[in-house]
Design a protein around this motif. Structure first.
Motif, PDB file in Angstrom:
ATOM      1  N   SER A  28       0.844  -1.197   0.000  1.00  0.00           N
ATOM      2  CA  SER A  28       0.000   0.000   0.000  1.00  0.00           C
ATOM      3  C   SER A  28       0.876   1.243   0.000  1.00  0.00           C
ATOM      4  CB  SER A  28      -0.930  -0.008   1.204  1.00  0.00           C
ATOM      5  OG  SER A  28      -0.190  -0.149   2.369  1.00  0.00           O
ATOM      6  N   ILE A  29       0.423   2.227  -0.750  1.00  0.00           N
ATOM      7  CA  ILE A  29       1.202   3.443  -0.950  1.00  0.00           C
ATOM      8  C   ILE A  29       0.560   4.579  -0.175  1.00  0.00           C
ATOM      9  CG2 ILE A  29       1.891   5.159  -2.674  1.00  0.00           C
ATOM     10  CD1 ILE A  29       1.789   2.669  -4.654  1.00  0.00           C
ATOM     11  N   TYR A  30       1.379   5.317   0.541  1.00  0.00           N
ATOM     12  CA  TYR A  30       0.881   6.455   1.304  1.00  0.00           C
ATOM     13  C   TYR A  30       1.319   7.752   0.634  1.00  0.00           C
ATOM     14  CZ  TYR A  30      -0.508   3.229   4.888  1.00  0.00           C
ATOM     15  OH  TYR A  30      -1.125   2.215   5.553  1.00  0.00           O
ATOM     16  N   THR A  31       0.453   8.751   0.696  1.00  0.00           N
ATOM     17  CA  THR A  31       0.771  10.054   0.118  1.00  0.00           C
ATOM     18  C   THR A  31       0.625  11.106   1.218  1.00  0.00           C
ATOM     19  OG1 THR A  31      -1.504  10.122  -0.649  1.00  0.00           O
ATOM     20  CG2 THR A  31       0.147   9.531  -2.268  1.00  0.00           C
ATOM     21  N   PRO A  32       1.250  12.285   1.041  1.00  0.00           N
ATOM     22  CA  PRO A  32       1.220  13.280   2.111  1.00  0.00           C
ATOM     23  C   PRO A  32      -0.185  13.604   2.597  1.00  0.00           C
ATOM     24  CG  PRO A  32       2.728  13.953   0.406  1.00  0.00           C
ATOM     25  CD  PRO A  32       2.065  12.719  -0.085  1.00  0.00           C
ATOM     26  N   GLY A  33      -0.357  13.612   3.889  1.00  0.00           N
ATOM     27  CA  GLY A  33      -1.641  13.956   4.485  1.00  0.00           C
ATOM     28  C   GLY A  33      -2.554  12.773   4.705  1.00  0.00           C
ATOM     29  N   GLN A  34      -2.176  11.619   4.150  1.00  0.00           N
ATOM     30  CA  GLN A  34      -3.028  10.439   4.307  1.00  0.00           C
ATOM     31  C   GLN A  34      -2.907   9.884   5.724  1.00  0.00           C
ATOM     32  OE1 GLN A  34      -2.362   7.642   1.198  1.00  0.00           O
ATOM     33  NE2 GLN A  34      -3.747   6.124   2.059  1.00  0.00           N
ATOM     34  N   ILE A  35      -4.048   9.477   6.278  1.00  0.00           N
ATOM     35  CA  ILE A  35      -4.045   8.959   7.648  1.00  0.00           C
ATOM     36  C   ILE A  35      -3.523   7.523   7.647  1.00  0.00           C
ATOM     37  CG2 ILE A  35      -5.502   8.391   9.621  1.00  0.00           C
ATOM     38  CD1 ILE A  35      -7.389  10.653   8.521  1.00  0.00           C
ATOM     39  N   ILE A  36      -2.549   7.249   8.478  1.00  0.00           N
ATOM     40  CA  ILE A  36      -2.012   5.884   8.570  1.00  0.00           C
ATOM     41  C   ILE A  36      -2.801   5.099   9.617  1.00  0.00           C
ATOM     42  CG2 ILE A  36       0.026   4.482   9.040  1.00  0.00           C
ATOM     43  CD1 ILE A  36       1.722   6.890   8.272  1.00  0.00           C
ATOM     44  N   ALA A  57       0.899  10.479   7.053  1.00  0.00           N
ATOM     45  CA  ALA A  57       2.127  10.416   6.265  1.00  0.00           C
ATOM     46  C   ALA A  57       2.490  11.818   5.800  1.00  0.00           C
ATOM     47  CB  ALA A  57       1.922   9.500   5.062  1.00  0.00           C
ATOM     48  N   SER A  58       3.776  12.083   5.661  1.00  0.00           N
ATOM     49  CA  SER A  58       4.179  13.392   5.129  1.00  0.00           C
ATOM     50  C   SER A  58       4.931  13.267   3.810  1.00  0.00           C
ATOM     51  CB  SER A  58       5.027  14.147   6.148  1.00  0.00           C
ATOM     52  OG  SER A  58       6.236  13.483   6.374  1.00  0.00           O
ATOM     53  N   VAL A  59       5.266  12.071   3.407  1.00  0.00           N
ATOM     54  CA  VAL A  59       5.902  11.875   2.104  1.00  0.00           C
ATOM     55  C   VAL A  59       5.131  10.794   1.338  1.00  0.00           C
ATOM     56  CG1 VAL A  59       8.209  12.549   2.843  1.00  0.00           C
ATOM     57  CG2 VAL A  59       7.524  10.184   3.048  1.00  0.00           C
ATOM     58  N   ALA A  60       5.392  10.694   0.045  1.00  0.00           N
ATOM     59  CA  ALA A  60       4.764   9.647  -0.756  1.00  0.00           C
ATOM     60  C   ALA A  60       5.698   8.453  -0.795  1.00  0.00           C
ATOM     61  CB  ALA A  60       4.485  10.153  -2.166  1.00  0.00           C
ATOM     62  N   GLY A  61       5.228   7.327  -0.325  1.00  0.00           N
ATOM     63  CA  GLY A  61       6.096   6.156  -0.315  1.00  0.00           C
ATOM     64  C   GLY A  61       5.423   4.968   0.324  1.00  0.00           C
TER      65      GLY A  61
ATOM     66  N   ASP B 149       7.905  14.574  -5.361  1.00  0.00           N
ATOM     67  CA  ASP B 149       8.868  13.760  -6.110  1.00  0.00           C
ATOM     68  C   ASP B 149      10.245  13.805  -5.451  1.00  0.00           C
ATOM     69  OD1 ASP B 149       9.656  12.162  -8.355  1.00  0.00           O
ATOM     70  OD2 ASP B 149      10.672  13.928  -9.135  1.00  0.00           O
ATOM     71  N   ALA B 150      10.587  14.963  -4.863  1.00  0.00           N
ATOM     72  CA  ALA B 150      11.891  15.094  -4.222  1.00  0.00           C
ATOM     73  C   ALA B 150      11.920  14.431  -2.848  1.00  0.00           C
ATOM     74  CB  ALA B 150      12.251  16.570  -4.084  1.00  0.00           C
ATOM     75  N   GLY B 151      10.785  13.908  -2.391  1.00  0.00           N
ATOM     76  CA  GLY B 151      10.745  13.246  -1.093  1.00  0.00           C
ATOM     77  C   GLY B 151      10.812  14.216   0.070  1.00  0.00           C
ATOM     78  N   ILE B 152      10.369  15.447  -0.133  1.00  0.00           N
ATOM     79  CA  ILE B 152      10.376  16.438   0.941  1.00  0.00           C
ATOM     80  C   ILE B 152       9.062  16.338   1.713  1.00  0.00           C
ATOM     81  CG2 ILE B 152      10.351  18.930   1.389  1.00  0.00           C
ATOM     82  CD1 ILE B 152      12.283  19.172  -1.009  1.00  0.00           C
ATOM     83  N   PRO B 153       9.117  16.238   3.037  1.00  0.00           N
ATOM     84  CA  PRO B 153       7.894  16.070   3.816  1.00  0.00           C
ATOM     85  C   PRO B 153       6.958  17.283   3.722  1.00  0.00           C
ATOM     86  CG  PRO B 153       9.814  15.541   5.130  1.00  0.00           C
ATOM     87  CD  PRO B 153      10.308  16.166   3.881  1.00  0.00           C
ATOM     88  N   LEU B 154       5.707  17.007   3.406  1.00  0.00           N
ATOM     89  CA  LEU B 154       4.669  18.036   3.357  1.00  0.00           C
ATOM     90  C   LEU B 154       3.603  17.683   4.379  1.00  0.00           C
ATOM     91  CD1 LEU B 154       3.971  18.243  -0.491  1.00  0.00           C
ATOM     92  CD2 LEU B 154       5.577  19.588   0.803  1.00  0.00           C
ATOM     93  N   LYS B 155       2.926  18.695   4.891  1.00  0.00           N
ATOM     94  CA  LYS B 155       1.817  18.403   5.810  1.00  0.00           C
ATOM     95  C   LYS B 155       0.729  17.669   5.051  1.00  0.00           C
ATOM     96  CE  LYS B 155       2.642  22.134   9.016  1.00  0.00           C
ATOM     97  NZ  LYS B 155       3.211  23.287   8.282  1.00  0.00           N
ATOM     98  N   GLU B 156       0.405  18.185   3.889  1.00  0.00           N
ATOM     99  CA  GLU B 156      -0.523  17.507   2.993  1.00  0.00           C
ATOM    100  C   GLU B 156      -0.396  18.167   1.628  1.00  0.00           C
ATOM    101  OE1 GLU B 156      -4.770  19.001   3.444  1.00  0.00           O
ATOM    102  OE2 GLU B 156      -4.045  19.054   5.489  1.00  0.00           O
TER     103      GLU B 156
END
Lengths: 275, 251
Positions: A28-36, A57-61, B149-156
Motif C-alpha cells: 500500500s502506498i501512502y501520500t502526504p496527508g493520508q491517515i495511517i 504520512a508526510s511523504v509519498a512512499g 517527487d523530491a521526497g520532501i515532507p509536506l503536511k498535505e
C-alpha cells in the motif's frame, strides 16, 4: 549544421521504466496527508507526523513498520547517511583542521584532518604545519572516496579515510544518479572483469576508473598520478560503462555490480563510431 | 454587465464547452529530469508548467540567511518568453514575476515541514511554458508535485484553483485566459484541501461580499478535485518506480 530538433512535451515522452507488468501485488502506498492509523499506541518515525491524535504520512512512499515504530519511506530522496556507508564526495571548502565535502546529503559533510591518513604512516603526529599544508593534500574540487564515521543530530555526516581503500580519486569519470538507485551490498568497490574499477558510492555518486592496484598505493591515497596515460581501449570501456549506468538509471533499475556488468555485456552489440 | 452574461450560455455551458463547475483537463508527470532532486510537469487545459526542486541542501550564497530551526525556501517564478500571445521581454525579474515568487513562497512554506531541516535550503524553480489562464494555480500544483517527487515532507497536498462569478450569481471554477480577459472577477485560492485550510486568497476585481462564501466554497471544491487527480498521479508514479526498483527494501 542544420539538424532537425524535436521538442516533445513531457506528457508525450516515451516511458523508459521497465516496471514488471505481471506483478500486481503492490504494497500500500501512502501520500502526504493520508491517515495511517488513528491508534496512538504507535510511535511516529520518519515521513510521518501527528495531527490531532492521528498519525499521518508526510511523504509519498511505502510504509515500514518495526514493532511499534511506523515510518514512511519515500522512493526517492536526498542521501540519508548511515555509519559505515561508502561515499564519493567533492571537497567544497578547506577550513581550520577540516574539509567540507559535498556528498549529496542535506548538509555538507565534514572530513576532519584527524581522520585522514597522511603520508608517513598510521602513527604520524599532526602538527601545525599539517594544518597549513591542508590545501596541498586536498583542495576545493577534489574528489574523494570515504566512509561515514558518524551521523550528527542535525543530519550532517562526519567522514574518515583511514584505510588504504579510501582517499583522493585520480583519473576517471564520476556519474551522479539518485541515491535510492544504489543497492547496498557488502562491498562497494568492484574490480570488474572488463578492465575497470567501480566505486558505487551509496550517496549516488559513482566513480569509474581504470583498475586500481592496491599494492602500489601504500601511502594512503593522496597521490594523484595525472601523467599516467590511460589506454584508449580502457577509456572506451569506461565511457561505455558510464552510458550503461545512465541508461539503467533512466529506466530506474537498481545499480550493483551484476546489473552493470549485464548492461555492459548487452550493450556490446551496439557499436560506436569514431568521430 | 452585458458582456459578463456571455461567460455562460443559457444552457449552462461556458465558452470552451465546460460546465460551470468543471475543471479543465489535467495531465501531469513526475520525475522528468535527473539533475534536480524532484521535478514535475503539469498541464491544466492549455496552461503548461514545469517545476524543479533542489534540496534540502547546504545554504549557498549568503550564509547568514541560514536558520537554526527551519529550512529556508527559495522560490523562483519565470515565464518563458514564448508563453504568452505577445512575446515577453523578460522571462523573470519583472514586477509580476517577483510578486508571483513571493506568493508561491508564502503558499509553500505553509505546506512544507520546514522545521525538519535546520540550516538547509530548498529551491523551487517554476517555469510557465504556455500561459492560458490560471498560471498561479498551475504553478502551485506543479511545485507540490515536484516537492513530493523530491521526497520532501509536506503536511498535505497543497492545491490551488481559481473561481469566478458569471451573470452575478453562478460561480464557476478554473478560469481560462479567454474568460479572464472577458472580464469578471477572479478569485484565486491556494488551500490545504484535506484540512480545508486556506493558505492564500487573492482577488482581481470586486464582487459583492454576499457572493464570497459560495464562490470560495466552489473554489475549495475545485482544490479537492485537483488534489484527487494529483494523488492518483503520485500513486501511479510511486507504483511505477517501486516495481522497477523491486521496492528496494533496505530492511
Amino acid at each position: 549544421m542544420s539538424r532537425k530538433i524535436y521538442i516533445r512535451l513531457a506528457t508525450d515522452r516515451v516511458n523508459t521504466s521497465v516496471a514488471i507488468e505481471g506483478l500486481r501485488a503492490y504494497p500500500s502506498i501512502y501520500t502526504p496527508g493520508q491517515i495511517i492509523t488513528n491508534q496512538n499506541e504507535f510511535m511516529r518515525g520518519h515521513g510521518t507526523y501527528e495531527d490531532n491524535g492521528l498519525l499521518k504520512a508526510s511523504v509519498a512512499g511505502v510504509q515500514e513498520k518495526v514493532n511499534n515504530l511506523i515510518s514512511v519511506r519515500p522512493l526517492k530522496s536526498r542521501y540519508n547517511g548511515e555509519v559505515g556507508d561508502v561515499v564519493v564526495g567533492r571537497i567544497t571548502e578547506v577550513q581550520q583542521k577540516r574539509w567540507k565535502v559535498n556528498t549529496n546529503s542535506r548538509l555538507d559533510s565534514i572530513l576532519p584532518l584527524s581522520s585522514v591518513n597522511l603520508p608517513g604512516g598510521e602513527l604520524r603526529r599532526r602538527s601545525v604545519e599539517d594544518e597549513h599544508m591542508m590545501r596541498n593534500y586536498l583542495q576545493e574540487g577534489d574528489l574523494i572516496s570515504a566512509e561515514v564515521k558518524n551521523v550528527y543530530s542535525d543530519g550532517s555526516l562526519s567522514l574518515h579515510t583511514r584505510s588504504l581503500k579510501y582517499g583522493k580519486l585520480g583519473q576517471g569519470i564520476m556519474v551522479k544518479v539518485f541515491p535510492s538507485l544504489i543497492k547496498r551490498s557488502k562491498t562497494h568497490f568492484h574490480n570488474l572483469p572488463i578492465g575497470i574499477s567501480l566505486i558505487l558510492g551509496t550517496n549516488g555518486f559513482i566513480w569509474i576508473c581504470p583498475i586500481i592496484n592496491n599494492t602500489e598505493e601504500s601511502v594512503g591515497g593522496f597521490v594523484q598520478n595525472l601523467e599516467e596515460v590511460v589506454p584508449e581501449i580502457t577509456r572506451a570501456t569506461m565511457s561505455r560503462t558510464r552510458n550503461c549506468i545512465l541508461a539503467l538509471a533512466q529506466s530506474k533499475m537498481m545499480l550493483f555490480d551484476t546489473s552493470i556488468l549485464f548492461a555492459y555485456e548487452e550493450s556490446k552489440s551496439i557499436t560506436y563510431q569514431n568521430y | 454587465m452585458s458582456r459578463n452574461r456571455e461567460l455562460i450560455s443559457n444552457i449552462g455551458l461556458r465558452l470552451d464547452g465546460r460546465r460551470a463547475l468543471e475543471l479543465r483537463r489535467i495531465r501531469c508527470k513526475l520525475g522528468l529530469f535527473s539533475e534536480p532532486d524532484g521535478s514535475a510537469y503539469i498541464e491544466q487545459g492549455l496552461t503548461k508548467v514545469l517545476a524543479a526542486v533542489y534540496g534540502p541542501h547546504q545554504v549557498r550564497g549568503n550564509r547568514s540567511k541560514a536558520q537554526h530551526d527551519c529550512a529556508i525556501v527559495n522560490c523562483q517564478f519565470s515565464m518563458a518568453v514564448f508563453s504568452t500571445g505577445e512575446r515577453k521581454r523578460r522571462p523573470r525579474g519583472d514586477r509580476k514575476s517577483t510578486e508571483m515568487s513571493i506568493h508561491l513562497h508564502q503558499a509553500l512554506i505553509a505546506a512544507i515541514k520546514v522545521e525538519l531541516y535546520p540550516w538547509s535550503q530548498i529551491d523551487v524553480y517554476v517555469e510557465v511554458l504556455h500561459a492560458d489562464g490560471g498560471i498561479y494555480p498551475a504553478c502551485v500544483n506543479a511545485a507540490t508535485l515536484a516537492l513530493i517527487d523530491a521526497g520532501i515532507p509536506l503536511k498535505e497536498y497543497l492545491c490551488a484553483c481559481t473561481a469566478s462569478l458569471a451573470s452575478n450569481d453562478i460561480p464557476m471554477i478554473d478560469i481560462s485566459h479567454q474568460e479572464e480577459i472577458m472580464g469578471g472577477p477572479t478569485l484565486t485560492v491556494a488551500a490545504l484541501p484535506m484540512s480545508g485550510k486556506v493558505v492564500l486568497l487573492e482577488m482581481s476585481q470586486r464582487f459583492h461580499v454576499d457572493h464570497l462564501p459560495k464562490v470560495l466554497d466552489k473554489a475549495l471544491k475545485g482544490c479537492i478535485d485537483i488534489k484527487n487527480i494529483l494523488d492518483e498521479a503520485v500513486k501511479n508514479n510511486v507504483r511505477e518506480i517501486g516495481s522497477s526498483t523491486g521496492w528496494a527494501s533496505s530492511t
